[in-house]
Design an enzyme around this catalytic site. Structure first.
Site, PDB file in Angstrom:
ATOM      1  N   LYS A 280       2.078  -7.472   7.245  1.00  0.00           N
ATOM      2  CA  LYS A 280       1.201  -6.335   7.462  1.00  0.00           C
ATOM      3  C   LYS A 280      -0.062  -6.562   6.649  1.00  0.00           C
ATOM      4  O   LYS A 280       0.011  -6.781   5.439  1.00  0.00           O
ATOM      5  CB  LYS A 280       1.878  -5.040   6.979  1.00  0.00           C
TER       6      LYS A 280
ATOM      7  N   TYR B 148       3.119  -8.080   2.801  1.00  0.00           N
ATOM      8  CA  TYR B 148       2.215  -6.937   2.858  1.00  0.00           C
ATOM      9  C   TYR B 148       0.964  -7.341   2.067  1.00  0.00           C
ATOM     10  O   TYR B 148       0.995  -7.409   0.834  1.00  0.00           O
ATOM     11  CB  TYR B 148       2.935  -5.743   2.227  1.00  0.00           C
TER      12      TYR B 148
ATOM     13  N   THR C  54       1.093   4.635   1.709  1.00  0.00           N
ATOM     14  CA  THR C  54       0.954   5.997   2.232  1.00  0.00           C
ATOM     15  C   THR C  54       2.154   6.855   1.843  1.00  0.00           C
ATOM     16  O   THR C  54       2.050   8.073   1.731  1.00  0.00           O
ATOM     17  CB  THR C  54       0.806   5.941   3.765  1.00  0.00           C
TER      18      THR C  54
END
Lengths: 306, 306, 306, 306
Positions: D165, D137, D49
């Site tokens: 994550k 991740y 993001t």
């Protein structure tokens, strides 16, 4: 060693339909004569281009019967028996056998994505009970798995397995097949995409199963002959035309089904047969039809049925 | 608005086979009784877990007949009619209707990968001629396309379409379905993967089509009830057991078919029915069977047929 | 119209490493001389085969400097500047320019999967500020998107864009590129996979960026010349050898990285340079190394460093 | 056992840009204060993001410095160091360490698609030299591979690896992670997609890395708290709002980048920061901006900068 050796251009015939459950019988007759007049070396019915999976078993059987009867031995007829159920594949093969077909063609069962060993089990099981010799049909975009070269080799140990049609458009794969099968000159390697048939023949392939041959059979026969003759200049000339068709008629629609709709639409415009399609597909509407008409005109093809 | 509302645990039944073309009839009877004894809310036959695509139409019809007859109205029976040919789907649905099934279930035609508009055309055409209400079946891993939320909404305008089973394992999608259908309380949203059924019910789903319920029907019914009761502590306890099954029995084999083989093997070990599988699959060999046996023992399940 | 026209065999050079952050300088010198001795037409550094993405920017800059300096204008040097950040791509291009490289090569930014319009925006933005002419690099397996033919055409409107290297192994795509660029004879279309270079040249391609040329530069130059001469018999002879290498050295390992490890291992066995690899990869262990040695012996290549 | 335990809502911050190589410094300050005012539990910069891969290393380092300085220990700052080069990842981590960040976050090297063993090698190599604890991740849509549960377990043996994550949106995977890590209560499992964070917390996850929290931080904190409190009714209420945002703001554009553009556009409309995007992306044009404005108005959010 088998005695039947398929080579050359073997068009994957579209299935002329009057409606969902009815053949366009007159269209079918005209289509077969149109294709054979182009000098093709065989005819393949009930493949992907033939919408086999979309039509009922009864209709598939009627198509086998009518096609074999009309071809009447002028060229070998290959019949698609691809199914997710081995038993239903055999049922279709029995029909093909009784009607005088030369061979059957089978893509992997296409609901589950089988592992390579499962493909070997399936095909050996199938080959064992088939009344006709079989072509494998590599079609990963539709069945979700490649028949890997080592798997082809293993399956081809069965004497009923006589060739493979490759529609993967992956020429590294095709070159690997040529190498792995080079001690089996009786095994036919046919190329699906017409855009790649010329080079596949230059490097040892036996021919093409080219959808464009529904419309223009002689073009693909000429291309095959140029490749057999190693006439690269001629081949490039024909390739340009083949690419023009591929990038125009097949790209008119928005969906993956555009190729199929384009071929059927062109055959309808040429006055050969109906462009009705079985669901989930629908024939081109007027705006798309107009675009196909325009392409045919650019190609100097007479539009009989605008 | 339709009057039939399916909710709760609706196991996707395995198909007990004696061989390729023969049902294991006694096994089928024991299996149905075993599942119903667990308190399930419906029974779904001829789905992915039922190997529908691998067996012949005659066998599918026999299974419909025998299952409906034995269930005898105790719970609603849902029948998978997924096919690439609309006509063959209707043929199966007619059979289901005559045998007293409650509804049919249809995944998209799975050979070509249809576009969203083509899905709408296909399902509206199908719903129009079906004798029974229909569930959509979202199964992108097998049919290559998602039925997008807006497509579901469009298809569900037809009154014959009463719900959807989602086997995508994509909960963002499932949450979107809940939102897009929230003014349609009569439309059932069922979750395929048992690992995700608890949370789907917490957030507005109506139940689960859980393969593990062939072996342990009550476990999934308990999980469903805990979710309906918003009992998160209980739900986590059951979830741990569900994940243990998912990460053991379903992972014994090497291929994508491992889940299916695991369920059938466990049912065989438990003395319920045969573990014969239709090609392209084959049942587990002794080493894998020993691993499944070990898992059952860890779960304190009696192994009747080692 | 640009004046630089790249054609022929342009090997994508491996990067000889002593350790993660140190070049194998002596190995690099030997490697460059080994490749140039094969009669190649250019040299491409910092591509996929060069592990560019795995090594630091400092090391990439050192490699540019050393390579340009040693090649010293004997052939054009192409430098990979592929990056997810336009700014970092430009930084590398500045270095390449100052060291005397002939052109740069850029695959699409490979973290996000950009849409076709986003590719046009990115490449026009990049071409505008580059100090050197640029090749596009179509590499869908690594960057997740194809640069579609119409997108290539749009990007190629910028005068700084002089060619494209295609590593998609999709010859239908490559044929479409040939057609769409046929009025741009100054635009070079190079084939990545060595298995497909012969036919790409027969049909209008300008040459190959073939990883095998690190080991056997002359083989690929001979193949290129046979294709230019339209000598199909010779081409088939060489193709068989190329396929043998492809199906042996590149398939020794189990992972996708097997090709890269195979090339580096063979170069090490031949006494050319170190086979150290930057993480996430590691060089072949002894068992795989023994298999590569065996292949080299089959090819009558002297193993200097067993 | 590590002493840092990250839980709760940790927004993946967008990177406010004035142009390609310049931060929107005032916007950055406003954004950080806006997010922290929502009661979040941490801040994650330079993730997907944050457009990390699209901006230069110098800019990434400036962002680390400014963010850490302004947050000033109010919440832990996590810094994305995802890179294809281990060395460059370490460079970023050194910067993060010197600026006072709490941890770093690393998705797999994303150019090649590494095998599971190669992931273990890479992450052990990385963890060994990092000055800060690391989160894995999982981001298969962008890096082409899943970090499989068994691989996570193996990597997590290294004491520097403190959590993961998950942005796969695959909850079967997430449930498997919960099971495989259940004897490691110090290991944090965070959910990427905000649509799935509620249920992930109900079943044992530690929180969410939710992009929507750039716009509406308190909404996601409320959702997290409802889940911790097992308040299903409240959770469903908030979920409806979260799904509305997901199906409106994130779906305004046509490409995969629509989510990112939507978040930046909304923040611009709310007067927080610039919506400039680094190539290959471009900010929404007026028509898309008008649609986002409309959604904000439906949500009763004041549009300061129409």
């Amino acid at each position: 060693m088998n005695s039947l050796k398929i080579q050359g251009i073997v068009p994957p015939m579209i299935t002329p339909l009057a409606d969902m459950n009815t053949l366009d019988v007159a269209g079918l007759e005209r289509l077969i004569e149109h294709i054979l007049a182009g000098g093709v070396h065989g005819l393949f019915i009930l493949g992907t281009t033939g919408e086999a999976q979309s039509i009922s078993y009864d209709l598939r059987k009627e198509l086998i019967e009518r096609t074999c009867s009309q071809v009447a031995g002028r060229v070998p007829v290959l019949v698609g028996i691809t199914d997710t159920s081995l038993t239903e594949s055999v049922n279709l093969a029995e029909k093909a056998f009784h009607c005088g077909a030369a061979a059957v063609v089978s893509a992997p069962p296409y609901y589950y994505a089988p592992a390579q060993q499962e493909l070997i089990d399936f095909y050996h099981g199938l080959a064992e009970v088939l009344p006709l010799p079989m072509f494998l049909y590599n079609m990963p975009s539709h069945v979700k798995v490649m028949i890997e070269p080592a798997t082809v080799r293993a399956i081809a140990e069965h004497p009923n397995v006589i060739g493979l049609k490759d529609s993967s458009a992956n020429l590294v794969y095709f070159h690997s097949l040529i190498q792995i099968m080079k001690d089996r000159p009786d095994f036919s390697l046919l190329m699906g995409p017409e855009e790649l048939t010329g080079e596949s023949v230059l490097f040892g392939g036996q021919g093409g199963v080219n959808g464009g041959a529904n419309m223009f059979p002689q073009l693909y026969v000429d291309m095959y002959n140029a490749a057999v003759d190693k006439n690269i200049t001629k081949l490039n000339e024909l390739q340009e035309k083949i690419m023009f068709i591929s990038n125009s008629i097949y790209k008119v629609g928005r969906y993956g089904s555009s190729y199929l709709k384009g071929v059927k639409c062109a055959c309808s415009l040429m006055g050969i047969c109906s462009d009705y399609m079985a669901l989930p597909f629908q024939k081109f509407n007027e705006p798309e039809r107009a675009k196909v008409r325009q392409v045919l005109e650019q190609l100097n093809i007479e539009v009989v049925n605008p």
